[in-house]
Design a protein around this motif. Structure first.
Motif, PDB file in Angstrom:
ATOM      1  N   GLY A 127       0.803  -1.373   0.168  1.00 38.39           N
ATOM      2  CA  GLY A 127       0.134   0.040  -0.110  1.00 38.39           C
ATOM      3  C   GLY A 127       0.861   1.346   0.146  1.00 38.39           C
ATOM      4  N   SER A 128       0.529   2.206   0.512  1.00 37.58           N
ATOM      5  CA  SER A 128       1.205   3.627   0.737  1.00 37.58           C
ATOM      6  C   SER A 128       2.646   3.374   1.346  1.00 37.58           C
ATOM      7  N   ARG A 129       2.818   2.308   1.927  1.00 40.47           N
ATOM      8  CA  ARG A 129       4.238   1.983   2.650  1.00 40.47           C
ATOM      9  C   ARG A 129       5.167   1.758   1.599  1.00 40.47           C
ATOM     10  N   ALA A 130       4.834   1.373   0.335  1.00 38.93           N
ATOM     11  CA  ALA A 130       5.665   1.333  -0.641  1.00 38.93           C
ATOM     12  C   ALA A 130       6.478   2.417  -1.023  1.00 38.93           C
ATOM     13  N   ALA A 131       6.056   3.637  -0.558  1.00 35.52           N
ATOM     14  CA  ALA A 131       6.903   4.774  -1.109  1.00 35.52           C
ATOM     15  C   ALA A 131       8.377   4.988  -0.975  1.00 35.52           C
ATOM     16  N   GLY A 132       8.867   4.394   0.138  1.00 35.48           N
ATOM     17  CA  GLY A 132      10.197   4.299   0.594  1.00 35.48           C
ATOM     18  C   GLY A 132      11.105   3.539  -0.613  1.00 35.48           C
ATOM     19  N   PHE A 133      10.349   2.423  -0.782  1.00 31.21           N
ATOM     20  CA  PHE A 133      10.872   1.446  -2.007  1.00 31.21           C
ATOM     21  C   PHE A 133      10.766   2.006  -3.330  1.00 31.21           C
ATOM     22  N   LEU A 134      10.007   2.819  -3.681  1.00 27.10           N
ATOM     23  CA  LEU A 134       9.785   3.493  -4.794  1.00 27.10           C
ATOM     24  C   LEU A 134      10.892   4.505  -5.091  1.00 27.10           C
ATOM     25  N   GLU A 135      11.557   5.064  -4.165  1.00 21.26           N
ATOM     26  CA  GLU A 135      12.633   6.017  -4.232  1.00 21.26           C
ATOM     27  C   GLU A 135      13.845   5.460  -5.113  1.00 21.26           C
ATOM     28  N   GLU A 136      13.910   4.067  -5.088  1.00 21.60           N
ATOM     29  CA  GLU A 136      15.089   3.287  -5.670  1.00 21.60           C
ATOM     30  C   GLU A 136      14.791   3.168  -7.152  1.00 21.60           C
ATOM     31  N   GLU A 138      12.574   3.597 -10.998  1.00 14.48           N
ATOM     32  CA  GLU A 138      11.809   4.754 -11.953  1.00 14.48           C
ATOM     33  C   GLU A 138      10.878   4.090 -12.524  1.00 14.48           C
ATOM     34  N   ALA A 139       9.569   4.292 -11.685  1.00 13.53           N
ATOM     35  CA  ALA A 139       8.522   3.269 -12.094  1.00 13.53           C
ATOM     36  C   ALA A 139       7.653   3.759 -13.350  1.00 13.53           C
ATOM     37  N   GLY A 140       7.919   5.287 -13.492  1.00 10.07           N
ATOM     38  CA  GLY A 140       7.157   5.861 -14.499  1.00 10.07           C
ATOM     39  C   GLY A 140       5.656   6.161 -14.075  1.00 10.07           C
ATOM     40  N   SER A 141       5.434   5.873 -12.980  1.00 12.00           N
ATOM     41  CA  SER A 141       3.887   6.333 -12.478  1.00 12.00           C
ATOM     42  C   SER A 141       4.220   6.677 -11.028  1.00 12.00           C
ATOM     43  N   SER A 142       3.197   7.489 -10.624  1.00 10.10           N
ATOM     44  CA  SER A 142       2.992   8.171  -9.205  1.00 10.10           C
ATOM     45  C   SER A 142       2.617   6.922  -8.268  1.00 10.10           C
ATOM     46  N   LEU A 143       2.848   7.045  -7.049  1.00 10.93           N
ATOM     47  CA  LEU A 143       2.363   6.096  -6.024  1.00 10.93           C
ATOM     48  C   LEU A 143       0.927   6.139  -6.040  1.00 10.93           C
ATOM     49  N   ASP A 144       0.106   7.023  -6.254  1.00 12.35           N
ATOM     50  CA  ASP A 144      -1.482   7.062  -6.366  1.00 12.35           C
ATOM     51  C   ASP A 144      -1.788   6.293  -7.482  1.00 12.35           C
ATOM     52  N   GLU A 145      -1.062   6.377  -8.601  1.00 10.46           N
ATOM     53  CA  GLU A 145      -1.532   5.593  -9.898  1.00 10.46           C
ATOM     54  C   GLU A 145      -0.971   4.038  -9.582  1.00 10.46           C
ATOM     55  N   LEU A 146      -0.100   3.800  -9.022  1.00  6.36           N
ATOM     56  CA  LEU A 146       0.406   2.268  -8.706  1.00  6.36           C
ATOM     57  C   LEU A 146      -0.684   1.647  -7.641  1.00  6.36           C
ATOM     58  N   LEU A 147      -1.429   2.529  -6.840  1.00  4.82           N
ATOM     59  CA  LEU A 147      -2.166   2.108  -5.484  1.00  4.82           C
ATOM     60  C   LEU A 147      -3.547   1.928  -6.564  1.00  4.82           C
ATOM     61  N   LEU A 148      -3.840   2.648  -7.347  1.00  3.94           N
ATOM     62  CA  LEU A 148      -5.123   2.392  -8.061  1.00  3.94           C
ATOM     63  C   LEU A 148      -4.986   1.094  -9.239  1.00  3.94           C
ATOM     64  N   ALA A 149      -3.771   1.074 -10.039  1.00  4.92           N
ATOM     65  CA  ALA A 149      -3.604   0.033 -10.756  1.00  4.92           C
ATOM     66  C   ALA A 149      -3.701  -1.272  -9.837  1.00  4.92           C
ATOM     67  N   ALA A 150      -3.160  -1.230  -8.497  1.00  2.00           N
ATOM     68  CA  ALA A 150      -3.148  -2.546  -7.843  1.00  2.00           C
ATOM     69  C   ALA A 150      -4.533  -3.060  -7.433  1.00  2.00           C
ATOM     70  N   SER A 151      -5.402  -1.974  -7.285  1.00  2.00           N
ATOM     71  CA  SER A 151      -6.982  -2.191  -6.828  1.00  2.00           C
ATOM     72  C   SER A 151      -7.582  -2.576  -8.000  1.00  2.00           C
ATOM     73  N   LEU A 152      -7.048  -1.989  -9.594  1.00  2.00           N
ATOM     74  CA  LEU A 152      -7.833  -2.397 -10.686  1.00  2.00           C
ATOM     75  C   LEU A 152      -7.459  -4.088 -11.041  1.00  2.00           C
ATOM     76  N   VAL A 153      -6.055  -4.447 -10.673  1.00  2.00           N
ATOM     77  CA  VAL A 153      -5.812  -5.690 -11.136  1.00  2.00           C
ATOM     78  C   VAL A 153      -6.433  -6.702 -10.003  1.00  2.00           C
ATOM     79  N   ASP A 154      -6.513  -6.250  -8.623  1.00  2.00           N
ATOM     80  CA  ASP A 154      -7.064  -6.849  -7.837  1.00  2.00           C
ATOM     81  C   ASP A 154      -8.688  -7.106  -7.800  1.00  2.00           C
ATOM     82  N   SER A 155      -9.101  -6.386  -8.633  1.00  2.00           N
ATOM     83  CA  SER A 155     -10.617  -6.607  -8.751  1.00  2.00           C
ATOM     84  C   SER A 155     -10.835  -7.932  -9.422  1.00  2.00           C
ATOM     85  N   CYS A 156      -9.932  -8.265 -10.237  1.00  2.00           N
ATOM     86  CA  CYS A 156     -10.308  -9.652 -10.928  1.00  2.00           C
ATOM     87  C   CYS A 156     -10.489 -10.728 -10.002  1.00  2.00           C
ATOM     88  N   TYR A 157      -9.513 -11.089  -9.076  1.00  2.00           N
ATOM     89  CA  TYR A 157      -9.664 -12.099  -8.370  1.00  2.00           C
ATOM     90  C   TYR A 157     -10.634 -12.018  -7.146  1.00  2.00           C
TER      91      TYR A 157
END
Length: 316
Positions: A127-136, A138-157
């Protein structure tokens, strides 16, 4: 390749797909952690289990049944296996250092690419605790975008949609996180899941068992972890137990989470007796019937865990 059904497992599978476009993929029965959950898997030369934290005995049973080598890349609490086994946590590593299977793949396999997928796995598990790892990265997406993407992917299961899981994996493999964010199918699935989540959450009432807070829910979708996370956030000083019967799966589960206490000792003590998977502060039990038998066995262990670590916190 067999991968877990949530965003970390799907992102890990997408990394493999980019590395090996000829690989074939399989999702075990959603909600089940056992060799028996992997069926109709034949004609392969080898199997890779990604982010699927089944017992070592189940890994070996699967290997014997399929008569091919079975390798594991994972980060969940487990016993160690001597060969074809990549799980730093099982060998004594810290979950804080190894928070997702995508992160394990990046560090131990020396991957310098696919940082968008590594970041998605981190966001899905932390979740939001991923912020520290993301500093290492070049994800190309913001943390908010990544959290939304995770929710979109998880909606399938959560909707018990195996075709949706395959669709999400292909999107990530071919177009990355941004492709997921643009996808209308996943957005529609997320809306359906959010509607049921909101309805069920508003109907739940807690019971307190000597400091352990217990909830019971019946759902159509597999909302066990989503509900459990929210309920645990409401009781940060306690251990929260959610018993969830999922109609679409015809199964029931016990979700246990605590922000304050390590549950590793309880998880390890039950691994041989129950179908169970998890990490230091959260685990899920696949029940044999209605979960009452498992709950009776669990509660004394959880109460003892709280006593040893300073007392289960106040009920809020």
């Amino acid at each position: 390749m067999v991968h877990h059904w949530a965003s970390d497992g799907i992102a890990s599978a997408a990394i493999v797909s980019r590395l090996r476009p000829d690989a074939s993929f399989y999702v075990p029965r959603i909600g089940s952690f056992s060799a028996e959950a992997v069926t109709d898997l034949g004609g392969c030369d080898a199997v890779l289990l990604l982010d699927y934290g089944i017992r070592v005995s189940d890994v070996e049973a699967l290997e014997e049944r399929l008569d091919v080598p079975v390798a594991v890349v994972d980060h969940h609490v487990n016993e160690a296996r001597e060969r074809l086994f990549c799980n730093p946590v099982a060998f004594g590593g810290s979950e804080e250092e190894w928070p997702s299977t995508t992160w394990v793949m990046r560090r131990l396999l020396g991957l310098e690419e696919f940082e968008d997928l590594v970041a998605l796995g981190l966001a899905g598990d932390l979740g939001s605790r991923a912020a520290g790892f993301l500093e290492e990265l070049e994800a190309g997406s913001s943390l908010d975008e990544l959290l939304l993407a995770a929710s979109l992917v998880d909606s399938c299961y959560r909707a018990v949609d195996y075709e949706g899981i395959a669709h999400a994996r292909r999107l990530l493999s071919e177009g990355g996180v941004q492709a997921v964010l643009r996808d209308s199918r996943l957005r529609d699935a997320l809306k359906r899941v959010e509607r049921e989540f909101s309805t069920v959450l508003g109907s739940l009432e807690p019971e307190v068992r000597r400091g352990v807070v217990v909830y019971r829910a019946v759902t159509d979708f597999y909302l066990t972890s989503q509900l459990g996370r929210e309920l645990a956030a409401r009781h940060p000083r306690s251990i929260v137990v959610l018993m969830n019967r999922v109609r679409r799966l015809g199964s029931a589960y016990i979700y246990v989470r605590s922000h304050r206490f390590s549950l590793r000792a309880v998880l390890k003590s039950l691994r041989t007796a129950m179908h169970i998977g998890g990490k230091d502060k959260v685990f899920v039990v696949s029940c044999r019937s209605d979960c009452e038998e498992e709950l009776t066995e669990l509660l004394p262990l959880l109460n003892e865990c709280g006593k040893e670590l300073g007392g289960v916190g106040d009920y809020q």
